[in-house]
Design a protein around this motif. Structure first.
Motif, PDB file in Angstrom:
ATOM      1  N   GLU A  24       0.727  -1.260   0.157  1.00  0.00           N
ATOM      2  CA  GLU A  24      -0.134  -0.106  -0.060  1.00  0.00           C
ATOM      3  C   GLU A  24       0.933   1.174   0.175  1.00  0.00           C
ATOM      4  OE1 GLU A  24      -3.513  -0.151   0.266  1.00  0.00           O
ATOM      5  OE2 GLU A  24      -3.982   2.032   0.772  1.00  0.00           O
ATOM      6  N   ASN A  25       0.492   2.253  -1.030  1.00  0.00           N
ATOM      7  CA  ASN A  25       1.185   3.543  -0.757  1.00  0.00           C
ATOM      8  C   ASN A  25       2.677   3.425  -1.554  1.00  0.00           C
ATOM      9  OD1 ASN A  25      -0.755   5.206  -0.120  1.00  0.00           O
ATOM     10  ND2 ASN A  25      -0.532   4.501   1.892  1.00  0.00           N
ATOM     11  N   ASP A  26       2.950   2.264  -1.838  1.00  0.00           N
ATOM     12  CA  ASP A  26       4.496   2.402  -2.404  1.00  0.00           C
ATOM     13  C   ASP A  26       4.393   3.426  -3.816  1.00  0.00           C
ATOM     14  OD1 ASP A  26       6.005   0.528  -0.936  1.00  0.00           O
ATOM     15  OD2 ASP A  26       5.497  -1.117  -2.329  1.00  0.00           O
ATOM     16  N   ASN A  27       5.655   4.045  -3.978  1.00  0.00           N
ATOM     17  CA  ASN A  27       5.820   4.766  -5.140  1.00  0.00           C
ATOM     18  C   ASN A  27       6.662   3.819  -6.228  1.00  0.00           C
ATOM     19  OD1 ASN A  27       4.865   7.634  -4.883  1.00  0.00           O
ATOM     20  ND2 ASN A  27       5.433   7.069  -2.997  1.00  0.00           N
ATOM     21  N   ILE A  28       6.376   3.454  -7.186  1.00  0.00           N
ATOM     22  CA  ILE A  28       7.011   2.421  -8.181  1.00  0.00           C
ATOM     23  C   ILE A  28       7.144   3.403  -9.260  1.00  0.00           C
ATOM     24  CG2 ILE A  28       6.672   0.366  -9.228  1.00  0.00           C
ATOM     25  CD1 ILE A  28       5.829  -0.249  -6.360  1.00  0.00           C
ATOM     26  N   SER A  29       8.544   2.915  -9.853  1.00  0.00           N
ATOM     27  CA  SER A  29       8.692   3.611 -11.086  1.00  0.00           C
ATOM     28  C   SER A  29       9.144   2.447 -11.916  1.00  0.00           C
ATOM     29  CB  SER A  29      10.103   4.621 -11.085  1.00  0.00           C
ATOM     30  OG  SER A  29       9.589   5.670  -9.958  1.00  0.00           O
ATOM     31  N   PHE A  30       8.485   2.282 -13.232  1.00  0.00           N
ATOM     32  CA  PHE A  30       9.067   1.584 -14.397  1.00  0.00           C
ATOM     33  C   PHE A  30       9.747   2.259 -15.259  1.00  0.00           C
ATOM     34  CE2 PHE A  30       4.659  -1.007 -12.968  1.00  0.00           C
ATOM     35  CZ  PHE A  30       5.518  -1.929 -12.191  1.00  0.00           C
ATOM     36  N   ILE A  31      10.877   1.581 -15.896  1.00  0.00           N
ATOM     37  CA  ILE A  31      11.504   2.436 -16.530  1.00  0.00           C
ATOM     38  C   ILE A  31      12.127   1.521 -17.818  1.00  0.00           C
ATOM     39  CG2 ILE A  31      13.648   3.812 -17.246  1.00  0.00           C
ATOM     40  CD1 ILE A  31      13.478   4.973 -14.374  1.00  0.00           C
ATOM     41  N   LYS A  32      11.723   1.755 -19.011  1.00  0.00           N
ATOM     42  CA  LYS A  32      12.346   0.918 -20.059  1.00  0.00           C
ATOM     43  C   LYS A  32      13.473   1.721 -20.777  1.00  0.00           C
ATOM     44  CE  LYS A  32      12.383  -2.167 -22.918  1.00  0.00           C
ATOM     45  NZ  LYS A  32      13.294  -3.385 -22.686  1.00  0.00           N
ATOM     46  N   LYS A  33      14.792   1.271 -20.485  1.00  0.00           N
ATOM     47  CA  LYS A  33      15.910   1.664 -21.054  1.00  0.00           C
ATOM     48  C   LYS A  33      15.737   2.077 -22.674  1.00  0.00           C
ATOM     49  CE  LYS A  33      19.402   0.055 -18.231  1.00  0.00           C
ATOM     50  NZ  LYS A  33      20.793  -1.029 -17.985  1.00  0.00           N
ATOM     51  N   GLY A  34      16.436   3.201 -22.771  1.00  0.00           N
ATOM     52  CA  GLY A  34      16.345   3.571 -24.531  1.00  0.00           C
ATOM     53  C   GLY A  34      14.830   4.102 -25.026  1.00  0.00           C
ATOM     54  N   THR A  35      14.064   4.432 -24.130  1.00  0.00           N
ATOM     55  CA  THR A  35      12.686   4.919 -24.354  1.00  0.00           C
ATOM     56  C   THR A  35      12.439   5.978 -23.913  1.00  0.00           C
ATOM     57  OG1 THR A  35      12.127   2.452 -24.460  1.00  0.00           O
ATOM     58  CG2 THR A  35      10.374   3.844 -24.840  1.00  0.00           C
ATOM     59  N   LEU A  36      11.604   6.905 -24.462  1.00  0.00           N
ATOM     60  CA  LEU A  36      11.313   8.484 -23.822  1.00  0.00           C
ATOM     61  C   LEU A  36      10.070   7.750 -23.205  1.00  0.00           C
ATOM     62  CD1 LEU A  36      12.492  11.082 -23.645  1.00  0.00           C
ATOM     63  CD2 LEU A  36      11.058  11.923 -25.304  1.00  0.00           C
ATOM     64  N   PRO A  37      10.107   8.242 -21.969  1.00  0.00           N
ATOM     65  CA  PRO A  37       8.671   8.041 -21.037  1.00  0.00           C
ATOM     66  C   PRO A  37       7.590   8.781 -21.731  1.00  0.00           C
ATOM     67  CG  PRO A  37      10.182   8.474 -19.707  1.00  0.00           C
ATOM     68  CD  PRO A  37      10.993   8.875 -20.990  1.00  0.00           C
ATOM     69  N   LYS A  38       6.457   8.515 -21.317  1.00  0.00           N
ATOM     70  CA  LYS A  38       5.147   9.218 -21.806  1.00  0.00           C
ATOM     71  C   LYS A  38       5.097  10.472 -20.932  1.00  0.00           C
ATOM     72  CE  LYS A  38       1.799   5.256 -21.885  1.00  0.00           C
ATOM     73  NZ  LYS A  38       0.675   4.815 -21.066  1.00  0.00           N
ATOM     74  N   LYS A  39       4.664  11.468 -21.619  1.00  0.00           N
ATOM     75  CA  LYS A  39       4.734  12.990 -21.289  1.00  0.00           C
ATOM     76  C   LYS A  39       4.434  13.037 -19.652  1.00  0.00           C
ATOM     77  CE  LYS A  39       4.238  17.292 -23.199  1.00  0.00           C
ATOM     78  NZ  LYS A  39       3.433  18.431 -23.698  1.00  0.00           N
ATOM     79  N   GLU A  40       3.029  12.238 -19.402  1.00  0.00           N
ATOM     80  CA  GLU A  40       2.612  12.356 -17.843  1.00  0.00           C
ATOM     81  C   GLU A  40       3.427  11.583 -16.963  1.00  0.00           C
ATOM     82  OE1 GLU A  40       1.112  10.897 -20.997  1.00  0.00           O
ATOM     83  OE2 GLU A  40       0.018   9.124 -20.132  1.00  0.00           O
TER      84      GLU A  40
END
Lengths: 283, 66
Positions: free
Chosen positions: A63-79
């Motif tokens: 509960e309440n974790d702050n998770i980041s998913f990052i795909k290397k080499g890809t520009l993340p979505k603007k939001e």
């Protein structure tokens, strides 16, 4: 009764677990590990950060974790980009810094390096003050590029900051600071960074601002020239609201040139003291 | 009279102003700001700042470069 409560407990936990993924509030209805969560949300990733620190894909989210998913080499979505830029700092620190205001007086070797460090930290509002333009002898220690020669330092530095973090508000003022305009230009900021080259300007800013702006914190520098040991760079307290960083002796001169590493070291200490001050209320 | 200057103890004669004390100790007065018992004293104020027994003085020297 106990089993009813247990059932309620599980139902509550299982049906409504709230968490944040790339800064966006999300809820899930069953316990998942990071890999399962990324698949469920259709977010491909090879870096998994939980509450500011990289974690294993087998980690079960809470509960309440702050998770980041990052795909290397890809520009993340603007939001997702704004959140991801500072996801290694954690949400508490990032929120305080986003709501902070600092002013940098002098955008040379000290000021340009301080500005870049504070921009990377995600300070929400940065004002840059300098009267001068970028010229070739600046490039050995200041953050500018050859194609910026001739531009006002403030505008060139604003462009660099925007390339690093486009969510920072940057204000510029192309004036020569002196006794007549200093208070107008720098009042209303939590931290005032004295990053001048000229010793008379340093004294003017420190004397005026410590006396007239007691609710601002002032961080100056003195003695950053040459390539002497960096461990003789110290921090001296001055009155109730100022700190000065430097070795207090090595003045820029013919035999003591201004060099990138030592100027940047002092600037990094000024930036670190800025963060210590702004984050002082976080336990 | 005992004072502490830049963290070191000094024994000086009688009460005196900061300017005279710094001159007596042969300290270069150029581009200094002082702190006496935590309060800032600018160079213009050195002459009027009377130093008393057990005062703690810190001198911050400013040099150019940045």
């Amino acid at each position: 009764m106990k089993s009813l409560l247990t059932l309620f407990f599980f139902k509550y936990i299982l049906l409504s677990m709230k968490l944040f993924v790339n800064g966006v509030e999300t809820s899930i209805d069953k316990p998942l590990n990071l890999l399962q969560l990324s698949k469920l949300l259709n977010m491909e990733a090879d870096i998994f950060i939980v509450n500011s620190f990289p974690n294993d894909t087998s980690y079960i989210v809470k509960e309440n974790d702050n998770i980041s998913f990052i795909k290397k080499g890809t520009l993340p979505k603007k939001e997702h980009l704004e959140y991801l830029l500072n996801c290694r700092q954690g949400i508490t620190i990032t929120d305080v810094l986003k709501n902070s205001k600092v002013v940098i007086c002098g955008c040379g070797g000290l000021g340009s390096n301080v500005a870049v460090s504070l921009a990377r930290s995600g300070i929400g509002y940065i004002k840059l003050i300098d009267f001068d333009v970028v010229e070739p002898s600046n490039i050995n220690r200041q953050c500018y590029f050859i194609n910026q020669i001739g531009e006002y330092k403030t505008n060139a530095l604003k462009n660099i900051i925007t390339e690093i973090n486009p969510y920072i508000n940057v204000d510029v003022s192309n004036v020569l600071l002196d006794e007549s305009n200093i208070i107008d230009e720098v009042s209303g900021f939590q931290v005032i960074l004295e990053c001048f080259d000229n010793v008379k300007s340093k004294l003017m800013l420190i004397e005026k601002c410590t006396a007239m702006l007691p609710s601002s914190f002032i961080i100056g520098a003195s003695g950053v020239a040459g390539y002497f040991d960096t461990d003789i760079i110290k921090i001296k307290k001055l009155g109730a609201n100022a700190l000065i960083v430097g070795d207090f002796e090595n003045e820029a001169g013919e035999n003591t040139p201004l060099m990138a590493p030592r100027v940047a070291a002092a600037a990094a200490i000024q930036a670190n003291e800025t963060l210590k001050y702004l984050l002082k209320d976080i336990k | 009279m005992n004072i502490i200057l830049n963290g070191k103890p000094y024994v000086i004669e009688n009460s005196n102003n900061l300017l005279n004390i710094l001159k007596t100790l042969d300290i270069n007065l150029q581009n200094l700001i002082a702190e006496v018992n935590g309060e800032i004293v600018t160079a213009k104020e050195f002459e009027n700042k009377i130093i008393n027994e057990n005062d703690v003085i810190e001198l911050v020297k400013f040099v150019g470069g940045g």
